[in-house]
Design a protein around this motif. Structure first.
Motif, PDB file in Angstrom:
ATOM      1  N   THR A  29       6.241  -9.790  -5.461  1.00 38.74           N
ATOM      2  CA  THR A  29       7.155  -9.666  -4.325  1.00 38.74           C
ATOM      3  C   THR A  29       8.196  -8.616  -4.676  1.00 38.74           C
ATOM      4  OG1 THR A  29       6.850 -11.983  -3.694  1.00 38.74           O
ATOM      5  CG2 THR A  29       8.822 -10.867  -2.863  1.00 38.74           C
ATOM      6  N   ILE A  30       8.360  -7.628  -3.811  1.00 43.86           N
ATOM      7  CA  ILE A  30       9.328  -6.561  -4.073  1.00 43.86           C
ATOM      8  C   ILE A  30      10.226  -6.423  -2.854  1.00 43.86           C
ATOM      9  CG2 ILE A  30       9.663  -4.155  -4.697  1.00 43.86           C
ATOM     10  CD1 ILE A  30       6.916  -4.163  -5.944  1.00 43.86           C
ATOM     11  N   THR A  31      11.537  -6.535  -3.085  1.00 41.23           N
ATOM     12  CA  THR A  31      12.505  -6.497  -1.991  1.00 41.23           C
ATOM     13  C   THR A  31      13.687  -5.600  -2.352  1.00 41.23           C
ATOM     14  OG1 THR A  31      13.731  -8.423  -2.830  1.00 41.23           O
ATOM     15  CG2 THR A  31      11.907  -8.860  -1.328  1.00 41.23           C
ATOM     16  N   SER A  32      14.353  -5.102  -1.314  1.00 41.38           N
ATOM     17  CA  SER A  32      15.641  -4.397  -1.431  1.00 41.38           C
ATOM     18  C   SER A  32      15.592  -3.238  -2.413  1.00 41.38           C
ATOM     19  CB  SER A  32      16.753  -5.376  -1.826  1.00 41.38           C
ATOM     20  OG  SER A  32      16.873  -6.404  -0.879  1.00 41.38           O
ATOM     21  N   SER A  33      14.476  -2.551  -2.486  1.00 38.84           N
ATOM     22  CA  SER A  33      14.336  -1.387  -3.356  1.00 38.84           C
ATOM     23  C   SER A  33      14.142  -0.140  -2.501  1.00 38.84           C
ATOM     24  CB  SER A  33      13.154  -1.567  -4.310  1.00 38.84           C
ATOM     25  OG  SER A  33      13.359  -2.688  -5.151  1.00 38.84           O
ATOM     26  N   ARG A  34      14.353   1.021  -3.112  1.00 41.40           N
ATOM     27  CA  ARG A  34      14.150   2.257  -2.354  1.00 41.40           C
ATOM     28  C   ARG A  34      12.662   2.458  -2.070  1.00 41.40           C
ATOM     29  NH1 ARG A  34      17.414   7.015  -4.769  1.00 41.40           N
ATOM     30  NH2 ARG A  34      19.017   5.451  -4.297  1.00 41.40           N
ATOM     31  N   ILE A  35      11.823   2.246  -3.096  1.00 39.54           N
ATOM     32  CA  ILE A  35      10.368   2.235  -2.925  1.00 39.54           C
ATOM     33  C   ILE A  35       9.851   0.985  -3.607  1.00 39.54           C
ATOM     34  CG2 ILE A  35       8.188   3.390  -3.400  1.00 39.54           C
ATOM     35  CD1 ILE A  35       9.651   6.035  -3.474  1.00 39.54           C
ATOM     36  N   GLY A  36       9.031   0.219  -2.908  1.00 38.41           N
ATOM     37  CA  GLY A  36       8.514  -1.008  -3.505  1.00 38.41           C
ATOM     38  C   GLY A  36       7.568  -0.727  -4.654  1.00 38.41           C
ATOM     39  N   ILE A  37       6.436  -0.083  -4.367  1.00 38.88           N
ATOM     40  CA  ILE A  37       5.455   0.290  -5.387  1.00 38.88           C
ATOM     41  C   ILE A  37       5.126   1.760  -5.209  1.00 38.88           C
ATOM     42  CG2 ILE A  37       3.120  -0.068  -6.270  1.00 38.88           C
ATOM     43  CD1 ILE A  37       3.249  -2.935  -5.355  1.00 38.88           C
ATOM     44  N   ALA A  38       5.162   2.536  -6.296  1.00 39.33           N
ATOM     45  CA  ALA A  38       4.802   3.947  -6.269  1.00 39.33           C
ATOM     46  C   ALA A  38       3.675   4.188  -7.260  1.00 39.33           C
ATOM     47  CB  ALA A  38       6.006   4.822  -6.622  1.00 39.33           C
ATOM     48  N   SER A  39       2.594   4.798  -6.794  1.00 44.32           N
ATOM     49  CA  SER A  39       1.467   5.166  -7.648  1.00 44.32           C
ATOM     50  C   SER A  39       1.304   6.670  -7.599  1.00 44.32           C
ATOM     51  CB  SER A  39       0.184   4.474  -7.176  1.00 44.32           C
ATOM     52  OG  SER A  39      -0.943   4.978  -7.864  1.00 44.32           O
ATOM     53  N   ARG A  40       1.253   7.292  -8.769  1.00 47.38           N
ATOM     54  CA  ARG A  40       1.144   8.746  -8.856  1.00 47.38           C
ATOM     55  C   ARG A  40      -0.096   9.120  -9.677  1.00 47.38           C
ATOM     56  NH1 ARG A  40       4.127   8.033  -5.193  1.00 47.38           N
ATOM     57  NH2 ARG A  40       6.381   8.374  -5.165  1.00 47.38           N
TER      58      ARG A  40
END
Length: 467
Positions: free
Chosen positions: A156-167
């Motif tokens: 669970t990811i909340t209140s972040s600029r980006i929840g999940i970033a994959s590069r």
């Protein structure tokens, strides 16, 4: 109890310093595994969080090894101070030996208030103050095309600029998670994403942003209430989008993506998208619902699409695959399971994140100055910072490396019965060489029993001047 089964000796050798918040940091950090400011996972195995991680170091959990399972057990990762550049969990592109990091599972945890909740590193991480652009390094860029296997589930990811970033990950897998109330929910650059059974809701920008991806699938997701597009396809190719619930101001936005999606608004609110790549999705009535936090007062709730689907009371009447849609997606093979050895449920180990066998050298009494040819009694202290008691069969001890092996014993074994959280101090003798100079003595905590060979963390080093 879960025992951590290790497969290779791993330590960090590649470091990078960058000024952050007016100070210089080393990334990845030089020590681990748990300092209170961050968690550093350098070796294969299964790890569990036994408490919340509130980090002052810019990254809360750093994974630099292949074959790692991080089970958060429902605990939370968050920064001590919001607004600063921060990442909850960072998975490096390469390990210390320059090999791609693969076979990583992140599961059962919450990330809150980060700049990026979970960051899967590619060749260019310069978006962070401590990151760097290595895209012109062919060895590094080649690693982004390898079959790295990294999967997030139950997060669970909340209140972040980006929840999940994959590069630059070939097949990023995100399953059975909730990405809610961030600026952007999921940001994936390159690769063929495998996105299944998510709730992506109330993000102020795009729910899911795919950039330069090729292939992949988004299925079984509830994507609603995002103020930007539910899915933003940005130069993306051939993504399969099926069996989803959509209720956003703009459900899908196509930005120069090949195989443009064609929409049709049928009266029965079932199959909206034509073509072989997409279909079987349940859409908001009219295709453009008015649901958003600042427009609720003026909302017309004539159809269930004008409010969050889960609140409409129609979830039983309209299952995820609408009746009669006739859409059958192309079969997508399941990814190969991680090759690791696990045993049942972990016990509580409140002072460590590591389950199983682990050791760390905590100090020594080796003098920094010695006279040539003289002998000195010294000590080195080893801590059992894992969850299991050490037995003879585990073969835990300290190995002297290089010059240290010629000054004293090469192998220092611990006796049987050193319990979890217990220290053991080795007493032995060192004899200085006859040649004056400056020497670096190196000692390594290791395990060599039960057919398992593993190096724990970094070598413990002491610089000695011989006069």
């Amino acid at each position: 109890m879960i025992r951590s089964i290790f497969f290779a000796a791993v330590s960090i050798t590649l470091l990078f310093s960058s000024p952050v918040f007016g100070i210089s940091i080393t990334f990845p950090p030089e020590s681990g595994p748990y300092t209170g400011d961050y968690v550093l996972i350098q070796e294969p195995g299964r790890y569990t969080l036994e408490n919340n991680v509130t980090h002052t170091y810019p990254v809360g959990v750093i994974i630099t090894s292949s074959s790692v399972i991080l089970d958060g057990q429902g605990y939370q990762v968050r920064p001590a101070k919001t607004g600063d550049p921060s990442v909850g969990i960072w998975v490096t592109l390469l390990d210390s030996q320059g090999k791609p990091v693969t076979g990583v599972r992140i599961q059962n945890l919450t990330v809150h208030d980060e700049v990026t909740g979970i960051y899967l590193e590619g060749a260019d991480s310069s978006e962070f103050p401590w990151g760097r652009d290595r895209s012109k390094d062919y060895a590094v860029s080649d690693a982004t095309f390898s079959d790295r296997d990294i999967k997030c589930s139950g997060v669970t990811i909340t209140s972040s600029r980006i929840g999940i970033a994959s590069r630059g990950l070939k097949t990023p897998a995100i399953w059975q998670s909730e990405i809610k109330g961030n600026e952007k929910g999921i940001s994936i650059s390159d690769g063929a994403p495998d996105i299944r059974d998510l709730v992506v809701t109330e993000n102020t920008n795009a729910g899911i942003h795919l950039e330069r991806t090729s292939g992949g699938v988004i299925t079984g997701c509830r994507i609603e209430g995002n103020q930007g597009p539910g899915i933003l396809l940005d130069h993306a190719k051939g993504i399969q989008i099926w069996n989803n619930i959509f209720d956003n101001y703009v459900n899908i936005r196509n930005a120069a993506s090949e195989g443009a999606l064609l929409y049709q608004i049928p009266s029965n609110q079932t199959n909206i998208i034509k073509g072989q790549k997409t279909g079987g999705n349940l859409w908001a009535q009219g295709g453009v619902p008015v649901y958003s936090s600042h427009m609720i007062a003026d909302a017309d709730h004539d159809g269930f699409g004008d409010m969050p689907y889960i609140e409409s009371g129609l979830i039983d009447q309209y299952p995820l695959i609408p009746a009669g849609s006739g859409f059958i997606p192309v079969e997508i093979p399941e990814p190969e399971p991680i090759q690791t050895v696990m045993t049942p449920v972990p016990v509580s180990t409140p002072f460590t994140i590591i389950t199983g066998i682990h050791a760390v050298i905590t100090g020594d009494s080796i003098p920094t100055e010695m006279k040539a040819g003289m002998s000195y009694p010294v000590t080195i202290t080893l801590l059992n910072d894992g969850s299991d008691n050490w037995l003879d069969m585990h073969g835990v001890g300290i190995r002297a490396v290089g010059d240290a092996a010629t000054w004293g014993p090469e192998w220092l074994p611990v006796p049987s019965g050193i319990n979890s959280k217990q220290f053991y101090t080795f007493n032995f003798e060192l004899k200085a060489p006859t040649s004056p100079g400056t020497y670096e003595l190196s000692y390594q905590a290791v395990r060599g029993g039960q057919g398992v060979s593993v190096t724990f963390g970094r070598p413990h080093k002491k610089v000695v001047t011989v006069q």
